[in-house]
Design a protein around this motif. Structure first.
Motif, mmCIF file in Angstrom:
data_model
loop_
_atom_site.group_PDB
_atom_site.id
_atom_site.type_symbol
_atom_site.label_atom_id
_atom_site.label_comp_id
_atom_site.label_asym_id
_atom_site.label_seq_id
_atom_site.Cartn_x
_atom_site.Cartn_y
_atom_site.Cartn_z
ATOM 1 N N THR A 450 89.011 12.400 24.501
ATOM 2 C CA THR A 450 88.090 13.447 24.085
ATOM 3 C C THR A 450 86.656 13.020 24.386
ATOM 4 O O THR A 450 86.279 11.868 24.162
ATOM 5 N N ARG A 452 82.627 13.165 23.839
ATOM 6 C CA ARG A 452 81.537 13.454 22.916
ATOM 7 C C ARG A 452 80.240 12.905 23.491
ATOM 8 O O ARG A 452 80.246 12.000 24.320
ATOM 9 N N GLN A 453 79.147 13.445 23.014
ATOM 10 C CA GLN A 453 77.851 13.083 23.556
ATOM 11 C C GLN A 453 77.245 11.885 22.848
ATOM 12 O O GLN A 453 77.218 11.829 21.607
ATOM 13 N N LEU A 477 86.088 8.961 23.591
ATOM 14 C CA LEU A 477 86.126 8.258 22.308
ATOM 15 C C LEU A 477 86.480 6.791 22.502
ATOM 16 O O LEU A 477 85.985 5.923 21.775
ATOM 17 N N VAL A 488 77.686 8.458 18.497
ATOM 18 C CA VAL A 488 78.984 9.133 18.591
ATOM 19 C C VAL A 488 79.733 9.004 17.274
ATOM 20 O O VAL A 488 80.352 9.961 16.785
ATOM 21 N N ARG A 491 78.244 11.432 14.820
ATOM 22 C CA ARG A 491 78.638 12.806 15.160
ATOM 23 C C ARG A 491 80.078 13.080 14.744
ATOM 24 O O ARG A 491 80.392 14.120 14.173
ATOM 25 N N LEU A 492 80.966 12.100 15.000
ATOM 26 C CA LEU A 492 82.364 12.293 14.604
ATOM 27 C C LEU A 492 82.505 12.380 13.090
ATOM 28 O O LEU A 492 83.284 13.189 12.569
ATOM 29 N N GLU A 495 81.493 15.677 12.027
ATOM 30 C CA GLU A 495 82.426 16.691 12.536
ATOM 31 C C GLU A 495 83.677 16.784 11.653
ATOM 32 O O GLU A 495 84.133 17.891 11.328
ATOM 33 N N PRO A 704 80.312 21.053 16.111
ATOM 34 C CA PRO A 704 80.408 20.048 17.160
ATOM 35 C C PRO A 704 79.041 19.653 17.672
ATOM 36 O O PRO A 704 78.125 20.463 17.726
#
Length: 732
Positions: A450, A452-453, A477, A488, A491-492, A495, A704
């Motif tokens: 996956t 992610r930024q 990831l 990251v 952010r996760l 999320e 997201p």
């Protein structure tokens, strides 16, 4: 004219007594005619006046001899009066003093258990702690050897105690007034307490029945119990009881335990010099224990030998020979880290078997060889690099995937600090907490691939940054976890929700309180090394709960009774197999191309995660194979910052040294899930599009993360150069 009556002729005539002087003389009183009244005035104050005599005034003086006799008589009377008063008040005081003494005796006796019910108490229990191989690791409780009788001891051994502690032992009845007086005089002359007056019987009474507090009431109780012991037991019995119960320091009670502790031999085999050393310990066992203070113990032994010679128990030649050739085979006290294990075992015993009232053997899961390797790995690395990195302490925990602890090091030196950092220290795990964030994301439907930024973000003024202040844009990831990218992870965490991350950590074994906020993804809530390592164990065992434990069985010394046996219940599953496999493939990359590239075990598949807390206060690495899960923490007890000590540095070095030795001679096994996956993309491929820092973009909290546009600069086709690798992987 006549106004009155005429005088009668021949009127009244007054009698005449002669001359005036004669008349006065006849009427004057003589001192002898006076009535005297006794009074308490001194004779000097009541001197009689001179009597009138023929020589002028008619006075008559007493002779000097008569005056002296009167005074002596009165003095004798006064002396007899004083003596009678002194005798009277003395008798009164003696009577009240006797009443007071009887009252004190009754009061003290009332606070003792009934004399008729007193019994010699049992020995305190001994707790023998053994390793997984059956070898003795440590002894806890009050170490007591077997009882020995006087006839089995060399004659100079009990005589050494009598010579230094109670020279008149065989002539008093439990209390020695002469000894007390001698001690009092000595203490006055030395202006301090330099000598005690307690007999061996009094010391035995104190050791058997009383506390060590120094109060008058306790001293009087000691006297009463000493008199009772002397009435109930013979001198030989009292001396034998004393030798088997007196404390010798280092947890040793009785001459047998002390001889084994300090000389490695039974009490019947001790030499004269060793016997003198044992007798000398009684004065101050903690201060004079030969494994702590060999010089002090030897000096005290010389005093004992001199006392024995003075009491004619030995000859002067024997005393000189023992003094010049002491045979103290004493090992200096060590700071062995196995003591951290023993202390923790002692703490968990109450939960397992309750109060211990008999000698027991505790069979632990500790591997003595691995314990030695762990101790050496941690201490040696700290000795070499602690100054450079300003790191003073460390801890290591190693356990099997099912939670059996094989090695535990709670600190650098047990002698300096008994605080077990492996169990009791709560520290921020930093990025070592991130696997729980990624597992929550995997369980929510994401995969290792996956995207992610990795870009700057702002959460209500909080701007988390990567270690190297570099941002890489779109990353998988797997890459984000291997490189420990903070943005990251945050952010996760947002999320999937911080509350869900906390629930995942608790489900896997974290027991500490965790704050469900945005920073939880970066390991800002404190945990102990033991619970963090235990929470990694499900990754190593295929997803099952692991309960860290150190005790397998508890039995009596003779083996006739099993007090506890660890239940072999099947563990519950806490991670599904698919999620375990994906997490293991991601954390494997941490050792292959991520922040723990220096870690590795030849032939073995290993995985793990580094961690560094804010301001470099804590450095962690927790890694595992299919056989062993090991975590290392380094830092300072006062929580002061280190000199940029990171999880990828010292902790990885300690972990690698320990794990390579621990896996020697074992058949390699893959971590669950990794044998089915193909090779993951090399992290070097990411170097072809390293993204320079871009202006921060607001994060979308609750949704997201939004992609961040940034400038891309090309890199060499061969991958990241050495400078960039060090910048990226030198930290978290």
């Amino acid at each position: 004219m006549v106004w009155g009556r005429k005088k009668k002729r021949g009127g009244r005539k007054e009698p005449v007594f002669g001359g005036v002087a004669a008349s006065l003389a006849e009427l004057r009183l003589n001192p002898l005619d006076r009535i005297t009244v006794a009074d308490d005035k001194p004779a000097s104050r009541a001197a009689p006046r001179k009597a009138a005599g023929p020589g002028g005034d008619g006075s008559r003086e007493r002779k000097p001899s008569q005056n002296r006799k009167g005074r002596k008589g009165r003095a004798r009377k006064r002396t007899r009066g004083r003596l009678s008063r002194l005798f009277y008040w003395g008798a009164v005081l003696a009577l009240w003093g006797g009443i007071a003494i009887v009252g004190v005796v009754v009061y003290v006796g009332a606070h003792l258990p009934p004399i008729q019910s007193l019994e010699i108490p049992k020995r305190p229990p001994t707790i023998k702690i053994v390793g997984a191989d059956g070898s003795v690791l440590a002894t806890r409780g009050e170490m007591a050897g077997s009882n020995v009788s006087l006839k089995d001891l060399p004659p100079y051994l009990p005589k050494a105690f009598i010579a230094i502690e109670d020279r008149r032992f065989y002539s008093h009845y439990g209390v020695d007034p002469i000894g007390i007086l001698r001690a009092a005089v000595t203490n006055v002359l030395h202006m301090g307490v330099s000598q005690g007056g307690s007999t061996l019987t009094q010391q035995l009474a104190k050791n058997l029945f009383l506390t060590q507090e120094r109060t008058l009431e306790r001293k009087l109780q000691e006297v009463e119990l000493a008199l009772w012991l002397e009435r109930k037991h013979t001198k030989a019995q009292i001396l034998e009881l004393y030798l088997n119960r007196v404390y010798f320091g280092s947890g040793a009670y009785g001459v047998e335990a002390a001889a084994q502790k300090y000389f490695g031999k039974p009490a019947k085999d001790v030499t004269l010099a060793e016997a003198a050393m044992l007798a000398g310990l009684v004065k101050s066992p903690s201060r004079l224990a030969p494994n702590r203070n060999p010089e002090g113990a030897e000096a005290r032994a010389k005093v004992v030998l001199a006392a024995m010679a003075d009491a004619h128990f030995i000859t002067e030649q024997q005393a000189r020979a023992a003094t010049t050739r002491p045979s103290y085979a004493v090992k200096p006290v060590g700071a062995g880290t196995i003591n951290y294990v023993a202390d923790w075992v002692g703490e968990v015993l109450d939960d397992l078997v309750g109060q211990v009232d008999q000698n027991i053997v505790v069979e632990t899961t500790i591997d003595p060889k691995l314990q030695s390797v762990a101790e050496a790995a941690l201490i040696d690395e700290l000795a070499a690099k602690s100054v450079k990195f300003n790191v003073s302490q460390g801890a290591l925990v190693a356990m099997t995937p099912d939670g059996a602890i094989r090695a535990m090091v709670g600190g650098r030196n047990y002698g300096d600090s008994q605080f077990n950092r492996a169990v009791m220290a709560k520290r921020q795990p930093g990025s070592a907490f991130k696997p729980f964030v990624y597992l929550t994301a995997i369980e929510a439907g994401l995969t290792p691939e996956t995207i992610r930024q990795d870009a700057p973000l702002d959460i209500k003024g909080w701007r988390p940054e990567n270690y190297g202040h570099e941002y890489f844009g779109a990353v998988t990831l797997t890459q984000a976890l291997a490189m420990s990218l903070n943005t990251v992870a945050v952010r996760l965490g947002l999320e999937v929700g911080p509350v869900n991350v906390v629930r995942t950590a608790h489900r896997l074994g974290i027991t500490s309180k965790l704050e469900p906020n945005a920073s939880i993804a970066l390991g800002t809530s404190e945990v102990s090394p033991l619970e963090l390592v235990g929470a990694y164990a499900p990754f190593a065992n295929g997803g099952y709960a692991a309960n860290p434990h150190i005790v397998d069985r508890i039995r009596t010394v003779d083996g006739n009774k099993l007090l506890y046996a660890r239940a072999q219940a099947a563990p519950g599953r806490v991670i599904d197999p698919r999620s375990v496999a994906m997490m293991n493939t991601m954390m494997e990359q941490t050792l292959i191309s991520g922040t723990a590239r220096k870690a590795g075990i030849p032939g073995w598949t290993a995985a793990g995660k580094t961690g560094t807390s804010q301001d470099f206060r804590d450095a962690w690495f927790v890694g595992y194979t299919a056989k062993l899960v090991t975590g290392v923490w380094l830092g300072n007890d006062d929580n002061s910052p280190t000199r940029k000590a990171t999880g990828g540095g010292l902790p990885v070095e300690v972990w690698t040294r320990f794990m390579r030795t621990a896996h020697e001679g074992m058949q390699p096994e893959p971590i669950p899930g990794t044998q089915r996956g193909g090779p993951l993309p090399d992290i070097a491929q990411l170097g072809r599009q390293v993204i320079a820092p871009a202006p921060a973009a607001p994060a979308s909290v609750g949704g997201p993360p939004q992609p961040v546009r940034a400038n891309v600069r090309p890199e060499a086709a061969s991958g990241l150069d050495g400078w960039l690798v060090d910048r990226l992987f030198g930290g978290r």
